[in-house]
Design an enzyme around this catalytic site. Structure first.
Site: not given
Ligand code: GLN
Length: 482
Positions: A79, A154, A178
């Site tokens: 990532k 994400s 995420s």
């Molecule tokens: N969807 C969550 C957010 O936007 C997850 C974020 C994450 O795990 N990096 O906060």
């Protein structure tokens, strides 16, 4: 033989047995990534030269009969918030568009030491904020099962790259689901380790006390292998725990007999799709058949009504503070027209950050105003503590908590979407981040022709047992050509 259909474990075996050379494998994957990614957009940077160079070194090692690492020749993607020296780390943001990593994250050093081949950097929501991979400055990632659907976020790039057979294994990060959410949408395994079990050194932070690096793969063996490499204490990360989690690569499917599983009906109330309930019932049925003992539990009540707000307060406060370093001076994008230092900060941040990032910076600033600090942040800390105590009680009686990974399948990519709606979408995922417990999303079924996963949360440092649960369910693999 289609090399991209092999698992990572099979690839390294074949390289060690000299059935394939590492160069053959890596050039195959470079071509595969170039071809397939035109449609998926999972790859932000392909390190063609670096990967080929390393492949040649490994082939040489084999010829010389030198010791080979356990990841020998396996192509792996990162990532784009994980630093790999010499490659860009953009966090999918304009503000870091041209930022070159000056050093390796600890997880990267560990992969290289075991002869894994890092192929490049993968798309994500900007600074890991989002659930659809639509906040990326470099455009959304498409779901390999249906190109008109989102990949989830994400870590959309790492999930989609594995599902699209562009790579057998990848690393992502998980702050509030995420890894597990895109894993569910893309039909792959995704893990969120116990907090502190994997080093975060060299990984761009979203929320210091919630983030963890975890693994995506299609098979138990691949996820176990890469996990066995990246876990472990790191003196460079002050939150790292001195623990030993051992991942077994051999089979023992009988381990589930007599295990007690708490089945978490719903944390999201109205939003839960009744079809997802059907899928969960099927999972419960299968687990009982395999010998598990299952009780339905409810986590409602005052604390759990408030715990998503707790997440949002903690995450945006940390994000506000962590992103303060992007001031147009030390890193990345700098506004050229500014005449004063204030103008430089203001313009660089205004033009460099996307909408969602700015929204969270503003929220974090609001929550930590002197007059708000006790009302929001300090209360959030109190609730977090109560959630942890509550879950500890559950783990006195149960080995695992079962829930849906996501309450629906991936949405249409063109659907008008207000990102903040996604904050509350999957509270069952956030539970593991707020408590620091390990969790996993395992591909389980299809709904409207799209994959969907189930989640298990385990007790602290039970990560390897948690991963074994993935062996109970068949893997999913895309048969058609993308
Ligand atoms: N969807 C969550 C957010 O936007 C997850 C974020 C994450 O795990 N990096 O906060």
């Amino acid at each position: 033989m289609e090399i991209h259909r092999l698992s990572g474990c099979e690839i390294s075996e074949k390289i060690k047995n000299r059935e394939l050379t590492c160069e053959e494998v890596i050039s195959h994957f470079i071509k595969r990534m170039k071809d397939v990614d035109k449609k998926i957009n999972a790859v932000l940077q392909l390190d063609e030269m670096g990967a080929m160079e390393r492949a040649k070194q490994i082939d040489k090692k084999i010829l010389n009969g030198e010791r080979l690492g356990v990841l020998c020749g396996i192509p792996i993607g990162l990532k784009d918030n994980i630093n790999y020296k010499g490659l860009r780390t953009t966090c999918a943001s304009k503000i870091l568009e041209n930022f070159i990593s000056p050093y390796n994250a600890t997880v990267v050093d560990k992969i290289l030491k075991e002869d894994g081949i890092i192929m490049g950097k993968l798309n994500m929501d900007e600074f890991a904020m989002g659930s659809c991979n639509k906040t990326s400055f470099f455009g959304p990632v498409r779901n390999p099962w249906n190109l008109n659907k989102v990949s989830g976020g994400s870590s959309g790039g790492p999930a989609a790259a594995v599902a699209a057979l562009e790579l057998p294994m990848t690393l992502g990060t998980d702050t509030g689901g995420s890894i597990r959410e895109p894993a569910s949408y893309c039909g792959v395994i995704g893990t969120k380790p116990t907090y502190g079990a994997v080093s975060r050194y060299g990984v761009a932070t979203l929320c210091t006390s919630l983030d963890q690096v975890g693994v995506f793969g299609r098979t138990y063996g691949d996820v176990a292998l890469l996990s066995s490499v990246i876990y472990g204490f790191d003196e460079k990360d002050s939150t790292s725990k001195n623990c030993s989690v051992l991942f077994e690569l051999k089979d023992d499917d009988g381990f589930i007999k007599g295990k007690r599983i708490a089945y978490l009906e719903s944390l999201s109330g109205e939003k839960e799709n009744s079809l997802v309930k059907g899928i969960l019932d099927k999972a419960v049925h299968e687990l009982i058949e395999k010998g598990a003992i299952i009780d339905k539990i409810q986590l409602n009540g005052e604390i759990f009504d408030l715990f998503m707000s707790t997440y949002i307060i903690m995450m945006s406060t940390d994000c506000m503070s962590n992103l303060a370093r992007f001031d147009g001076i030390r890193y990345g994008y700098r506004d050229k027209d500014a005449k004063t230092p204030d103008e430089l900060y203001y313009n660089s941040r205004t033009n460099g950050f996307g909408k969602e990032v700015k929204r969270r910076i503003v929220m974090g600033s609001l929550f930590t105003l002197e007059e708000n600090m006790d009302k929001y942040y300090n209360n959030a800390l109190r609730i977090r503590y109560k959630v942890i105590e509550n879950l500890k009680e559950i783990f006195k009686k149960y080995d695992y908590i079962l829930s849906p990974s996501t309450v629906d399948v991936a949405d249409d990519i063109d659907k008008e979407y207000f990102e903040a709606e996604g904050y509350f979408a999957n509270p069952q995922l956030v539970l593991a981040n707020l408590t620091g417990l390990p969790a996993i999303s395992i591909p389980f079924d299809f709904l409207n022709d799209m994959p969907i996963g189930i989640q298990f949360i385990g007790n602290y440092f039970s990560d390897s047992n948690l991963l074994k649960l993935s062996k109970l369910f068949p893997k999913m693999e895309i048969e058609k050509e993308i």
